[in-house]
Design a protein around this motif. Structure first.
Motif, mmCIF file in Angstrom:
data_model
loop_
_atom_site.group_PDB
_atom_site.id
_atom_site.type_symbol
_atom_site.label_atom_id
_atom_site.label_comp_id
_atom_site.label_asym_id
_atom_site.label_seq_id
_atom_site.Cartn_x
_atom_site.Cartn_y
_atom_site.Cartn_z
ATOM 1 N N GLY A 31 0.389 -0.629 5.309
ATOM 2 C CA GLY A 31 0.515 -0.926 3.918
ATOM 3 C C GLY A 31 -0.374 -2.025 3.318
ATOM 4 O O GLY A 31 -1.039 -1.965 2.268
ATOM 5 N N MET A 32 -0.453 -3.082 4.008
ATOM 6 C CA MET A 32 -1.207 -4.128 3.595
ATOM 7 C C MET A 32 -2.757 -3.727 3.554
ATOM 8 O O MET A 32 -3.565 -4.257 2.827
ATOM 9 N N ALA A 34 -3.931 -0.691 3.288
ATOM 10 C CA ALA A 34 -4.179 0.088 2.038
ATOM 11 C C ALA A 34 -4.362 -0.558 0.681
ATOM 12 O O ALA A 34 -4.906 -0.504 0.027
ATOM 13 N N LEU A 35 -3.353 -1.667 0.557
ATOM 14 C CA LEU A 35 -3.468 -2.400 -0.676
ATOM 15 C C LEU A 35 -4.713 -3.235 -0.598
ATOM 16 O O LEU A 35 -5.313 -3.213 -1.794
ATOM 17 N N PHE A 36 -5.304 -3.934 0.263
ATOM 18 C CA PHE A 36 -6.545 -4.757 0.293
ATOM 19 C C PHE A 36 -7.662 -3.844 0.090
ATOM 20 O O PHE A 36 -8.708 -4.347 -0.392
ATOM 21 N N TRP A 38 -7.726 -1.101 -1.627
ATOM 22 C CA TRP A 38 -7.374 -0.561 -2.975
ATOM 23 C C TRP A 38 -7.940 -1.789 -3.925
ATOM 24 O O TRP A 38 -8.802 -1.571 -4.763
ATOM 25 N N LEU A 39 -7.650 -3.142 -3.440
ATOM 26 C CA LEU A 39 -8.089 -4.129 -4.341
ATOM 27 C C LEU A 39 -9.420 -4.652 -4.165
ATOM 28 O O LEU A 39 -9.980 -5.461 -5.208
#
Length: 325
Positions: A31-32, A34-36, A38-39
């Motif tokens: 999840g981390m 994927a989040l970073f 995206w950011l």
């Protein structure tokens, strides 16, 4: 027959808890990432992951030792200072005493081993909390690092650069060594008498005594081991930076403990896994790299990292209560 059935029934919740921890940490890590990704358009790249891999070996090997220490219901706050002193002694041996690189490396490892053994022996001999003993060692060893280096950074150049040299698609030999140490340590913990003794000491030390097992040499050995691994971490850091800084490792003990706690090892002793600790190291490394890439300020990074640690402890506590129920 009944005893066997009872043992299997008692072991089943432990395995379910470990599997749940493993799956949960893997999900958080994915999840981390994927989040970073995206950011930041730059996060999902080979360069980012290679950089993370080459930066974590020192933290990873110290986290292995801290896992063992927490399992026996101890703690060692001196690992950062021991890492700095070990690097400093190896640099002094190479630059000032003109020792060979292998001899200097052995000296660094011996320095860490001795520091850890002293912490363990003092806490065992006088029955002192390892928190207090290691806190004193933190200051004494840091002062020793300043004396050895004359309070200046010692530049060793490429004397031990082989430890940081890429061996597999840009990944350093230090990373490969750290992975091997994680695997061996997990096998020691789960497959040997020494590993079972550590868990027993952390769970109920008095019961281990009554069973005929003397916990004192095991405790000293565990602290000596974390000192040895801190010495290895000092070599890894010197190889990566090509220098030995007496200020190196300041505050790293908190990162090490955080990685182990995030990995699900109990602060109360008796439970832990080196493999899940490795996931804790990766989570911290990915978090720091991701926050840096999205431009988070230093205060913000500290707040977020602290919140993640507290959340990990809360989740672990809830999991233990549910398992006990």
């Amino acid at each position: 027959m009944n005893t066997s059935v009872t043992s299997q029934a008692a072991a089943a919740p432990v395995w379910r808890t470990q599997l749940g921890t493993f799956i949960g940490l893997a999900a958080v890590l994915v999840g981390m990432v994927a989040l970073f990704s995206w950011l930041s358009e730059y996060f999902w790249s080979r360069e980012t992951f290679v950089t993370i891999a080459n930066e974590i070996p020192a933290l990873a090997v110290m986290a292995v030792g801290m896992t063992f220490v927490l399992i026996i219901a101890g703690i060692d706050l001196s690992v950062g200072s021991v890492m700095a002193l070990s690097a400093a002694t190896s640099a002094a041996a190479i630059l000032q005493w003109h020792w060979s690189v292998p001899a200097a490396a052995v000296l660094a490892l011996a320095t860490g081993l001795l520091c850890g053994a002293v912490t363990g022996a003092v806490s065992v001999a006088w029955r002192l909390p390892s928190f207090i003993v290691s806190l004193g060692m933190l200051e004494a060893v840091r002062g020793s690092a300043y004396l050895v280096t004359d309070s200046r950074t010692q530049y060793v150049g490429d004397a031990i650069s082989w430890l940081a040299a890429p061996v597999l698609d840009g990944v350093s030999s230090a990373f490969v060594l750290a992975v091997l140490i994680v695997i061996v340590a997990q096998l020691v913990l789960s497959r040997t008498v020494f590993g079972r003794s550590m868990v027993g000491i952390g769970t109920n030390e008095e019961a281990m005594r009554l069973a005929g097992v003397d916990p004192r040499p095991i405790r000293i050995a565990v602290f000596a081991l974390i000192g040895l691994l801190a010495g290895l971490a000092g070599l890894m850091q010197s190889a990566r930076l090509e220098a030995a800084d007496p200020n190196a490792g300041t505050g790293v003990e908190l990162q090490v403990i955080a990685a182990v706690v995030i990995g699900g090892t109990s602060l109360m002793g008796g439970r832990g896994s080196v493999i899940t600790t490795a996931f804790g190291v990766l989570i911290i490394a990915v978090l720091e790299a991701g926050l840096a890439q999205v431009g988070a300020s230093e205060p913000s990074k500290r707040i977020i990292t602290g919140a993640v640690i507290v959340a990990a402890v809360i989740v672990d506590t809830l999991r233990q209560r549910r398992g006990a129920a």
